[in-house]
Design a protein around this motif. Structure first.
Motif, PDB file in Angstrom:
ATOM      1  N   ARG A 182       0.846  -1.194   0.000  1.00  0.00           N
ATOM      2  CA  ARG A 182       0.000   0.000   0.000  1.00  0.00           C
ATOM      3  C   ARG A 182       0.882   1.244   0.000  1.00  0.00           C
ATOM      4  N   ASP A 183       0.343   2.321  -0.571  1.00  0.00           N
ATOM      5  CA  ASP A 183       1.113   3.559  -0.598  1.00  0.00           C
ATOM      6  C   ASP A 183       0.926   4.323   0.714  1.00  0.00           C
ATOM      7  N   GLN A 184       1.468   5.513   0.797  1.00  0.00           N
ATOM      8  CA  GLN A 184       1.433   6.286   2.038  1.00  0.00           C
ATOM      9  C   GLN A 184       0.031   6.742   2.421  1.00  0.00           C
ATOM     10  N   HIS A 185      -0.901   6.716   1.480  1.00  0.00           N
ATOM     11  CA  HIS A 185      -2.285   7.113   1.755  1.00  0.00           C
ATOM     12  C   HIS A 185      -3.167   5.908   2.068  1.00  0.00           C
ATOM     13  N   GLY A 186      -2.607   4.708   2.021  1.00  0.00           N
ATOM     14  CA  GLY A 186      -3.372   3.500   2.312  1.00  0.00           C
ATOM     15  C   GLY A 186      -4.050   2.876   1.098  1.00  0.00           C
ATOM     16  N   HIS A 187      -3.785   3.425  -0.092  1.00  0.00           N
ATOM     17  CA  HIS A 187      -4.378   2.877  -1.311  1.00  0.00           C
ATOM     18  C   HIS A 187      -3.571   1.687  -1.810  1.00  0.00           C
TER      19      HIS A 187
END
Length: 62
Positions: free
Chosen positions: A29-34
């Motif tokens: 996951r990326d830093q935004h949780g996506h």
């Protein structure tokens, strides 16, 4: 009497069974949780899901 020529109907791609694109996750996951995904197209049909039908000529061997 001549018969009108018709275009043969396209057939389903044997490589992807008509599911021309697939969404594949990258694993994390990326830093935004996506959850990032990649959309991949079938190489055989270029993402169309169908391939041209082959016209069989009369008297041709298969």
């Amino acid at each position: 009497m001549t018969h009108p020529t018709t275009t043969p109907t396209p057939r389903i791609c044997p490589h992807c069974d008509g599911f021309a694109t697939a969404a594949i996750t990258t694993g994390g996951r990326d830093q935004h949780g996506h959850l990032p995904t990649l959309t991949i197209a079938c190489r055989a049909c270029n993402g169309l899901g169908t391939v041209p039908a082959h016209r069989v000529q009369e008297g041709a061997r298969a």
